[in-house]
Design a protein around this motif. Sequence first.
Motif, mmCIF file in Angstrom:
data_model
loop_
_atom_site.group_PDB
_atom_site.id
_atom_site.type_symbol
_atom_site.label_atom_id
_atom_site.label_comp_id
_atom_site.label_asym_id
_atom_site.label_seq_id
_atom_site.Cartn_x
_atom_site.Cartn_y
_atom_site.Cartn_z
ATOM 1 N N ASP A 212 67.243 35.378 34.096
ATOM 2 C CA ASP A 212 67.648 35.613 35.484
ATOM 3 C C ASP A 212 67.580 34.324 36.288
ATOM 4 O O ASP A 212 68.475 34.017 37.083
ATOM 5 C CB ASP A 212 66.741 36.679 36.101
ATOM 6 C CG ASP A 212 67.307 37.244 37.399
ATOM 7 O OD1 ASP A 212 68.521 37.060 37.646
ATOM 8 O OD2 ASP A 212 66.541 37.856 38.158
ATOM 9 N N THR A 216 70.942 32.765 37.974
ATOM 10 C CA THR A 216 71.141 32.787 39.421
ATOM 11 C C THR A 216 70.876 31.439 40.084
ATOM 12 O O THR A 216 71.569 31.051 41.021
ATOM 13 C CB THR A 216 70.225 33.834 40.069
ATOM 14 O OG1 THR A 216 68.857 33.505 39.776
ATOM 15 C CG2 THR A 216 70.538 35.217 39.519
ATOM 16 N N LYS A 218 68.908 30.630 42.212
ATOM 17 C CA LYS A 218 68.434 30.744 43.583
ATOM 18 C C LYS A 218 67.455 31.895 43.686
ATOM 19 O O LYS A 218 67.710 32.982 43.174
ATOM 20 C CB LYS A 218 69.599 30.964 44.558
ATOM 21 C CG LYS A 218 70.452 29.723 44.812
ATOM 22 C CD LYS A 218 71.463 29.979 45.916
ATOM 23 C CE LYS A 218 72.271 28.725 46.228
ATOM 24 N NZ LYS A 218 73.255 28.956 47.316
ATOM 25 N N SER A 220 66.654 33.731 46.205
ATOM 26 C CA SER A 220 67.140 34.878 46.981
ATOM 27 C C SER A 220 68.032 35.805 46.164
ATOM 28 O O SER A 220 68.178 36.983 46.498
ATOM 29 C CB SER A 220 67.906 34.375 48.211
ATOM 30 O OG SER A 220 69.015 33.569 47.817
ATOM 31 N N ARG A 221 68.628 35.291 45.099
ATOM 32 C CA ARG A 221 69.539 36.101 44.295
ATOM 33 C C ARG A 221 68.865 36.749 43.082
ATOM 34 O O ARG A 221 69.504 37.479 42.334
ATOM 35 C CB ARG A 221 70.703 35.235 43.809
ATOM 36 C CG ARG A 221 71.584 34.699 44.932
ATOM 37 C CD ARG A 221 72.722 33.859 44.368
ATOM 38 N NE ARG A 221 73.578 33.320 45.426
ATOM 39 C CZ ARG A 221 74.620 32.529 45.202
ATOM 40 N NH1 ARG A 221 74.922 32.178 43.951
ATOM 41 N NH2 ARG A 221 75.337 32.075 46.203
ATOM 42 N N LEU A 222 67.588 36.473 42.906
ATOM 43 C CA LEU A 222 66.886 37.040 41.768
ATOM 44 C C LEU A 222 66.739 38.551 41.909
ATOM 45 O O LEU A 222 66.736 39.095 43.022
ATOM 46 C CB LEU A 222 65.494 36.411 41.641
ATOM 47 C CG LEU A 222 65.440 34.928 41.266
ATOM 48 C CD1 LEU A 222 63.996 34.446 41.295
ATOM 49 C CD2 LEU A 222 66.052 34.692 39.898
ATOM 50 N N SER A 223 66.603 39.226 40.800
ATOM 51 C CA SER A 223 66.387 40.666 40.810
ATOM 52 C C SER A 223 65.008 40.979 41.365
ATOM 53 O O SER A 223 64.135 40.101 41.443
ATOM 54 C CB SER A 223 66.505 41.232 39.396
ATOM 55 O OG SER A 223 65.449 40.745 38.567
ATOM 56 N N LYS A 227 61.480 38.707 41.081
ATOM 57 C CA LYS A 227 60.716 38.309 42.262
ATOM 58 C C LYS A 227 59.265 38.774 42.156
ATOM 59 O O LYS A 227 58.336 38.026 42.481
ATOM 60 C CB LYS A 227 61.362 38.881 43.527
ATOM 61 C CG LYS A 227 62.699 38.246 43.883
ATOM 62 C CD LYS A 227 63.305 38.898 45.114
ATOM 63 C CE LYS A 227 64.652 38.267 45.465
ATOM 64 N NZ LYS A 227 65.278 38.944 46.638
#
Length: 444
Positions: A212, A216, A218, A220-223, A227
């Motif tokens: 992931d 991504t 970034k 903020s775009r992680l699942s 996170k």
Amino acid sequence: MLRLNPTQVVVLGFAGLILTGALFLMLPISSASGIWTDFLTALFTATSAVCVTGLVVVDTGTYWSSFGQMIILLLIQIGGLGWMSVATFLALVVRKRISLRERLLLQEALNRETLGGVVDLARRVIFITAIIESLGILILAARFTLDFGWKKGLYYGLFHAISAFNNAGFDVLGKEFGEFTSLTHYVGDPVVSLTVATLLVLGGLGFPVLMDVVRTKKLSRLSLHSKLVLLTTASLIIVGTALILIVEWDNPRTLHPLTLPVKILAAYFQAVTPRTAGFNTIDIAGLEPATQYLQVILMFIGASPAGTGGGIKTVTFAVLVLAVVTIVRGRQEVDFGGRQISWFRVFKALSIAAISFALVNAVTFILLITEGKGFLPVLYEVTSAFGTVGLSTGITPELSPIGRWLIIFTMFAGRVGPLSLAMAIWHKQAKVNVHLPEEQVILG
């Protein structure tokens, strides 16, 4: 013929791998002395290797021959990746078609919720492992070559990089620095300490999180899963490092003789290693009781789902914390990062934690009767076995046959997962469609 469900096949597969490894380790060619190894010692070592634990009753570097050490390393690699992932990769190499039954087994082994993409995930797992372990081998081999020459340096780099990424905790430096010394000789060496610690963390994050992050790029775009894993992992390491520094600062057996930079490095390593790693750079038996108990908590939580570590897992711990916060705040839904977590997930997390807690306490209770050791060393040993960590206060070689069998079972349960083991044993899973009348009970 009784048809086994995927959970049972995965559990039995690990058991079969352990038994096969034990039989190989019993052979005279596997021991440095060239004599047969008794079954219990071989079984304990094979279980510890397959379950990527690192608890040993004999020193790996001095007792086992090069052949025996390579058997252990192979068991670590297969055990860390999961035997179904390795079997799938080999099938793909020979271009064998992966059947639906095999995909279901792979789904169970990789702890996936859906069947789609499991074969591709297994391929990516092998690819990521090869890259990370190769980098670790190069760095550690270069460092060890300075001390032992290129032949030993390459071998030590290979063994310890694979052992570290798979969170196994096995080391073969006993013949160089003394039995059961682990990495204590390199307490102030940033190359060895930071490389091993990084491999431990990467292996413990879990392959879905690694993929992931790569995909991504970034935060903020992680699942939501990624996170939770990253936040919980970072929090446990930071808090663990700070507390170990505070408690052990003036301890003459651990941090007191060290310089400030080395103290920080040693505290950081000792905060990382309970996350199912098993290596240590300071004497575990010399730690203050408060630090040992802190490590018990860290070992119980463990690494992250679909990784190479054990424990109840970081996400399980995080979900339980979020559920408690939800109840305390008087809210109805568990949420994090703008996403809701179902109560079924909360119940599953609670079940995992409850079964794990019961297992650790039951085994601790029995060992307190059979071993004649103090409470904290026994609790530390059992939690280390359950979390597939491998850290010990030094009582592992002194365990009685009953104690060794109990630790073997605990390591196995910790690797396959206590809930998966319970589901495998409880074969019949009845589907209940009847909803009974609800009635309130008094809590608190």
